[in-house]
Design a protein around this motif. Structure first.
Motif, PDB file in Angstrom:
ATOM      1  N   SER A   5      -0.285  -6.118  -2.528  1.00 25.99           N
ATOM      2  CA  SER A   5      -0.003  -6.230  -1.100  1.00 25.99           C
ATOM      3  C   SER A   5      -1.186  -6.885  -0.395  1.00 25.99           C
ATOM      4  O   SER A   5      -2.325  -6.658  -0.784  1.00 25.99           O
ATOM      5  CB  SER A   5       0.223  -4.832  -0.516  1.00 25.99           C
ATOM      6  OG  SER A   5       0.355  -4.914   0.880  1.00 25.99           O
ATOM      7  N   PRO A   6      -0.915  -7.679   0.635  1.00 27.40           N
ATOM      8  CA  PRO A   6      -2.020  -8.248   1.421  1.00 27.40           C
ATOM      9  C   PRO A   6      -2.724  -7.172   2.247  1.00 27.40           C
ATOM     10  O   PRO A   6      -3.851  -7.377   2.700  1.00 27.40           O
ATOM     11  CB  PRO A   6      -1.327  -9.263   2.325  1.00 27.40           C
ATOM     12  CG  PRO A   6       0.088  -8.784   2.429  1.00 27.40           C
ATOM     13  CD  PRO A   6       0.404  -8.108   1.128  1.00 27.40           C
ATOM     14  N   LEU A   7      -2.075  -6.030   2.431  1.00 29.46           N
ATOM     15  CA  LEU A   7      -2.677  -4.958   3.234  1.00 29.46           C
ATOM     16  C   LEU A   7      -3.472  -4.023   2.328  1.00 29.46           C
ATOM     17  O   LEU A   7      -3.127  -3.841   1.163  1.00 29.46           O
ATOM     18  CB  LEU A   7      -1.580  -4.163   3.963  1.00 29.46           C
ATOM     19  CG  LEU A   7      -0.749  -4.956   4.968  1.00 29.46           C
ATOM     20  CD1 LEU A   7       0.350  -4.076   5.571  1.00 29.46           C
ATOM     21  CD2 LEU A   7      -1.620  -5.533   6.073  1.00 29.46           C
ATOM     22  N   PRO A   8      -4.541  -3.424   2.862  1.00 23.97           N
ATOM     23  CA  PRO A   8      -5.330  -2.510   2.039  1.00 23.97           C
ATOM     24  C   PRO A   8      -4.526  -1.274   1.616  1.00 23.97           C
ATOM     25  O   PRO A   8      -3.581  -0.892   2.294  1.00 23.97           O
ATOM     26  CB  PRO A   8      -6.489  -2.116   2.961  1.00 23.97           C
ATOM     27  CG  PRO A   8      -6.106  -2.521   4.333  1.00 23.97           C
ATOM     28  CD  PRO A   8      -5.064  -3.580   4.230  1.00 23.97           C
ATOM     29  N   ASP A   9      -4.928  -0.684   0.497  1.00 22.17           N
ATOM     30  CA  ASP A   9      -4.266   0.540   0.024  1.00 22.17           C
ATOM     31  C   ASP A   9      -4.350   1.624   1.089  1.00 22.17           C
ATOM     32  O   ASP A   9      -5.249   1.618   1.913  1.00 22.17           O
ATOM     33  CB  ASP A   9      -4.964   1.082  -1.233  1.00 22.17           C
ATOM     34  CG  ASP A   9      -4.656   0.209  -2.444  1.00 22.17           C
ATOM     35  OD1 ASP A   9      -3.937  -0.798  -2.286  1.00 22.17           O
ATOM     36  OD2 ASP A   9      -5.164   0.538  -3.529  1.00 22.17           O
ATOM     37  N   VAL A  10      -3.402   2.549   1.033  1.00 23.45           N
ATOM     38  CA  VAL A  10      -3.464   3.675   1.972  1.00 23.45           C
ATOM     39  C   VAL A  10      -3.873   4.935   1.221  1.00 23.45           C
ATOM     40  O   VAL A  10      -3.609   5.100   0.038  1.00 23.45           O
ATOM     41  CB  VAL A  10      -2.106   3.945   2.664  1.00 23.45           C
ATOM     42  CG1 VAL A  10      -1.781   2.874   3.670  1.00 23.45           C
ATOM     43  CG2 VAL A  10      -0.984   4.087   1.639  1.00 23.45           C
ATOM     44  N   GLU A  11      -4.495   5.810   1.943  1.00 23.10           N
ATOM     45  CA  GLU A  11      -4.808   7.163   1.478  1.00 23.10           C
ATOM     46  C   GLU A  11      -3.482   7.932   1.457  1.00 23.10           C
ATOM     47  O   GLU A  11      -2.724   7.862   2.413  1.00 23.10           O
ATOM     48  CB  GLU A  11      -5.651   7.683   2.619  1.00 23.10           C
ATOM     49  CG  GLU A  11      -6.753   8.703   2.548  1.00 23.10           C
ATOM     50  CD  GLU A  11      -7.713   8.676   1.412  1.00 23.10           C
ATOM     51  OE1 GLU A  11      -7.577   9.589   0.601  1.00 23.10           O
ATOM     52  OE2 GLU A  11      -8.582   7.807   1.375  1.00 23.10           O
ATOM     53  N   VAL A  12      -3.221   8.654   0.383  1.00 25.05           N
ATOM     54  CA  VAL A  12      -2.015   9.501   0.379  1.00 25.05           C
ATOM     55  C   VAL A  12      -2.466  10.932   0.619  1.00 25.05           C
ATOM     56  O   VAL A  12      -3.074  11.547  -0.250  1.00 25.05           O
ATOM     57  CB  VAL A  12      -1.241   9.405  -0.951  1.00 25.05           C
ATOM     58  CG1 VAL A  12       0.035  10.242  -0.879  1.00 25.05           C
ATOM     59  CG2 VAL A  12      -0.919   7.956  -1.293  1.00 25.05           C
ATOM     60  N   GLU A  19       4.981  19.013   5.752  1.00 28.15           N
ATOM     61  CA  GLU A  19       3.683  19.054   6.446  1.00 28.15           C
ATOM     62  C   GLU A  19       3.319  17.677   6.989  1.00 28.15           C
ATOM     63  O   GLU A  19       2.826  17.545   8.110  1.00 28.15           O
ATOM     64  CB  GLU A  19       2.583  19.523   5.477  1.00 28.15           C
ATOM     65  CG  GLU A  19       2.642  21.004   5.138  1.00 28.15           C
ATOM     66  CD  GLU A  19       1.775  21.368   3.937  1.00 28.15           C
ATOM     67  OE1 GLU A  19       1.554  22.573   3.735  1.00 28.15           O
ATOM     68  OE2 GLU A  19       1.340  20.466   3.191  1.00 28.15           O
ATOM     69  N   PHE A  20       3.581  16.658   6.186  1.00 30.21           N
ATOM     70  CA  PHE A  20       3.220  15.302   6.608  1.00 30.21           C
ATOM     71  C   PHE A  20       4.098  14.828   7.763  1.00 30.21           C
ATOM     72  O   PHE A  20       3.605  14.311   8.761  1.00 30.21           O
ATOM     73  CB  PHE A  20       3.332  14.341   5.421  1.00 30.21           C
ATOM     74  CG  PHE A  20       2.865  12.944   5.721  1.00 30.21           C
ATOM     75  CD1 PHE A  20       1.570  12.703   6.136  1.00 30.21           C
ATOM     76  CD2 PHE A  20       3.726  11.859   5.568  1.00 30.21           C
ATOM     77  CE1 PHE A  20       1.132  11.401   6.416  1.00 30.21           C
ATOM     78  CE2 PHE A  20       3.303  10.566   5.833  1.00 30.21           C
ATOM     79  CZ  PHE A  20       2.003  10.339   6.258  1.00 30.21           C
ATOM     80  N   VAL A 197       5.634  11.215   0.525  1.00 29.07           N
ATOM     81  CA  VAL A 197       4.557  11.075   1.518  1.00 29.07           C
ATOM     82  C   VAL A 197       3.918   9.694   1.374  1.00 29.07           C
ATOM     83  O   VAL A 197       3.678   8.989   2.363  1.00 29.07           O
ATOM     84  CB  VAL A 197       3.495  12.193   1.338  1.00 29.07           C
ATOM     85  CG1 VAL A 197       2.241  11.892   2.161  1.00 29.07           C
ATOM     86  CG2 VAL A 197       4.086  13.545   1.720  1.00 29.07           C
ATOM     87  N   ALA A 198       3.691   9.292   0.122  1.00 26.76           N
ATOM     88  CA  ALA A 198       3.082   7.978  -0.126  1.00 26.76           C
ATOM     89  C   ALA A 198       3.933   6.882   0.483  1.00 26.76           C
ATOM     90  O   ALA A 198       3.436   5.999   1.185  1.00 26.76           O
ATOM     91  CB  ALA A 198       2.912   7.740  -1.626  1.00 26.76           C
ATOM     92  N   ASN A 199       5.253   6.946   0.235  1.00 23.81           N
ATOM     93  CA  ASN A 199       6.088   5.853   0.715  1.00 23.81           C
ATOM     94  C   ASN A 199       6.121   5.767   2.238  1.00 23.81           C
ATOM     95  O   ASN A 199       6.134   4.674   2.815  1.00 23.81           O
ATOM     96  CB  ASN A 199       7.497   5.934   0.132  1.00 23.81           C
ATOM     97  CG  ASN A 199       8.173   4.575   0.119  1.00 23.81           C
ATOM     98  OD1 ASN A 199       9.320   4.411   0.509  1.00 23.81           O
ATOM     99  ND2 ASN A 199       7.441   3.545  -0.299  1.00 23.81           N
ATOM    100  N   LEU A 200       6.100   6.925   2.891  1.00 23.63           N
ATOM    101  CA  LEU A 200       6.054   6.920   4.360  1.00 23.63           C
ATOM    102  C   LEU A 200       4.715   6.378   4.851  1.00 23.63           C
ATOM    103  O   LEU A 200       4.651   5.601   5.806  1.00 23.63           O
ATOM    104  CB  LEU A 200       6.290   8.335   4.898  1.00 23.63           C
ATOM    105  CG  LEU A 200       7.707   8.872   4.718  1.00 23.63           C
ATOM    106  CD1 LEU A 200       7.763  10.356   5.054  1.00 23.63           C
ATOM    107  CD2 LEU A 200       8.687   8.097   5.597  1.00 23.63           C
ATOM    108  N   ALA A 323      11.867   4.503  -6.436  1.00 28.21           N
ATOM    109  CA  ALA A 323      10.595   4.186  -5.782  1.00 28.21           C
ATOM    110  C   ALA A 323      10.540   4.773  -4.367  1.00 28.21           C
ATOM    111  O   ALA A 323       9.824   4.265  -3.504  1.00 28.21           O
ATOM    112  CB  ALA A 323      10.353   2.673  -5.749  1.00 28.21           C
ATOM    113  N   SER A 324      11.285   5.784  -4.133  1.00 29.44           N
ATOM    114  CA  SER A 324      11.177   6.640  -2.917  1.00 29.44           C
ATOM    115  C   SER A 324      11.652   6.092  -1.570  1.00 29.44           C
ATOM    116  O   SER A 324      11.471   6.780  -0.581  1.00 29.44           O
ATOM    117  CB  SER A 324       9.735   7.117  -2.731  1.00 29.44           C
ATOM    118  OG  SER A 324       9.341   7.898  -3.818  1.00 29.44           O
TER     119      SER A 324
END
Ligand code: AYL
Length: 517
Positions: A5-12, A19-20, A197-200, A323-324
């Motif tokens: 992805s051109p965007l940086p990784d996200v923290e999961v 909760e999320f 949570v990751a996919n969101l 893949a969620s």
């Protein structure tokens, strides 16, 4: 060659899905979390959080624990979100079921998922009770009222405190949707809290949904597109999720106008309907800023006609239940510059490869190949099916069974489908399931099912059948129609002398597809 992805990784974040999604929801106070586009029923954010907690307390009192599975059999309605998150907050997993399935099909999913509680809705409560009895399910709760089923609202009225189940979001399953994947029968897809949570977290980087947005939710929550992309992404952002039980074109457009919907989510047949529907221009859709389409291929010419009528661009998303579901998206910031036929770019934290089908060899740059994807949203595996899991995920790479190409700028196109899966109106139809139904007919000797082009459905199942005579196409269409949900119906039958097969006995679907073309 690995595409990123051109965007940086996200923290999961290490949180459960509830909760999320709802952890900060109280700050939205009385703002509408969900509105029923038909009845007008409305649930505010603070009310939603309270109901989820009481629902979880009530489910825990019924004995629902981590490791349990609760089936949710309902059309879209605001209370769906309450039930879903109550189950998760009790520590259990949800298996979402399509209410149009036959009792036998529902029974199969209940058995395969080992559901111990069934939560259903008024219109299908009769069927749900019948199936639950046959499946030995002790507790049937209903959203609304129905004789013989306990109202879910009873749990809320009891107002028990929510339990605090011990869950590891990285391993605990939150959702068990069913998908046939690249081959065979429908299988339970083990999506962990972390997967969802990751996919969101991934998709929200590109989609700036805010609490001022209103999301049209007509695509079903029992399918992963409705579940993650429409319902939970909306709740996470504090937006209003406008639920509609079914797509009825004028009712839908009137709801978009009345509720000033800002983000609409389509499947291809809806776009086709809107492209051809007289009178779309009569609705005030000036609030609509983004319209999305996914779940099956979308024709560019149809897209452009629908866009003109709606006064809003339509861009595609791509993914799969396993893949969620999201792996590719058109980011809001590039909405008008991205070509309509593409599925956009990789979501943050998602990697892709394009390989020569059936091999581990990359295709030449610019060429189409089988799309493999990898990221934190990829399922933990199929339920009770290590062979299917091993065949689908290798070194973390999920085999999509789709053929894609990518341009030099990182924009992807889905150009073909390699796997046997048929998509009727975006819904999964597994040829293996229909072949089993055909083979259960005493006079059918052999059968193969493939998808053929269909005007409204995009694609529909056609059967090739070897029979021992005296059988008509009508007989077989009826035989299947009596045994499967309407959207899975076989729409054409051809009698043949022989089904083309490989030396190992695998149906050569390509041969049939090429013959059709
Ligand atoms: P499942 N174009 C072509 N085919 C598609 C597309 C698309 N835009 N999206 C999905 N498919 C097909 O599990 C493809 O064959 O999940 C894929 O393997 O029911 C299969 O559908 C997966 O089917 C979004 C919006 C994901 C929608 C979805 C749909 C998930 C469908 C992300 O942003």
């Amino acid at each position: 060659m690995i595409y990123r992805s051109p965007l940086p990784d996200v923290e999961v974040p290490a949180l459960t899905l509830t909760e999320f999604v709802l952890g900060q929801a109280r700050r939205f106070g009385d703002r509408a979390a969900l509105v029923d586009g038909v009845t007008g029923e409305r649930i505010g954010y603070a009310e939603l959080v309270d109901a989820v907690q009481a629902g979880a307390g009530g489910l825990a009192a019924l004995g629902v624990r981590p490791g349990d599975v609760v089936a949710l059999l309902s059309h879209n309605q605001p209370r769906y979100a309450v039930a879903l998150h109550a189950v998760l907050a009790a520590g259990a997993a949800v298996t979402p079921i399509n209410p149009v399935l036959t009792p036998e099909e529902i029974g199969k999913q209940l058995a395969a998922s080992r559901a111990s509680v069934l939560i259903t809705a008024e219109p299908v409560a009769g069927k749900a009770l019948e199936v639950a009895r046959a499946a030995g399910i002790a507790h049937v709760l209903v959203l609304g009222e129905h004789e013989g089923a306990r109202p879910f609202a009873d749990l809320l009225a009891e107002g028990r405190p929510a339990p605090s189940p011990e869950l590891d979001p990285a391993t605990a399953v939150a959702a068990l949707p069913f998908s046939s994947g690249t081959t065979g029968m429908a299988k339970g897809v083990r999506l962990t809290h972390r997967n969802l949570v990751a996919n969101l977290a991934q998709t929200r980087v590109g989609w700036r949904i805010t609490s001022d947005d209103v999301q049209a939710a007509v695509l079903p929550f029992f399918h992963i597109y409705g579940f993650t992309i429409i319902l939970n992404s909306g709740l996470l952002a504090g937006a209003t999720v406008l639920t509609l039980p079914r797509f009825e074109p004028h009712g839908y457009l009137a709801a978009l106008e009345k509720h000033r919907v800002t983000r609409a989510y389509f499947a291809p047949p809806m776009v086709l309907t809107l492209a051809n529907l007289p009178g779309v221009e009569d609705y005030d859709l000036s609030a609509l800023r983004f319209a999305f389409c996914g779940a099956a291929p979308l024709d560019v010419e149809v897209t452009e006609r629908a866009e003109k009528r709606l006064g809003c661009l339509i861009r595609q998303g791509y993914g799969m239940t396993e893949a969620s579901p999201g792996t590719h998206q058109v980011f809001d910031a590039e909405f008008s510059s991205m070509p309509a036929g593409s599925v956009g770019r990789l979501s943050p934290g998602t990697e892709a490869r394009l390989v020569v089908p059936g091999t581990d060899t990359d295709v030449e740059p610019g060429e189409a190949g089988e799309l493999l994807v990898r990221g934190p949203q990829v399922m933990a595996g199929y339920l009770d099916n290590p062979e299917a899991t091993a065949a689908t995920i290798t070194d973390g790479w999920l085999h999509t069974g789709d053929i894609a190409r990518v341009d030099g700028d990182g924009v992807f196109w889905i150009v073909d489908r390699l796997k046997e899966l048929i998509k009727y109106k975006g819904y999964q139809v597994a040829p293996a399931e229909l072949e089993a139904v055909l083979l259960s007919h005493p006079r059918v000797l052999d059968a193969a099912v493939i998808g053929v082009p269909h005007a409204e459905g995009g694609e529909a199942p056609k059967a090739f059948v070897v029979a021992d005579g005296g059988l008509t196409a009508e007989d077989l269409l009826a035989w299947v129609a009596e045994r499967v949900a309407p959207y899975k119906k076989i729409r054409d039958v051809e009698f043949v002398d022989e089904i083309p097969k490989s030396p190992t006995g695998k149906i050569l679907r390509r041969v049939l597809k090429d013959r059709e073309a």
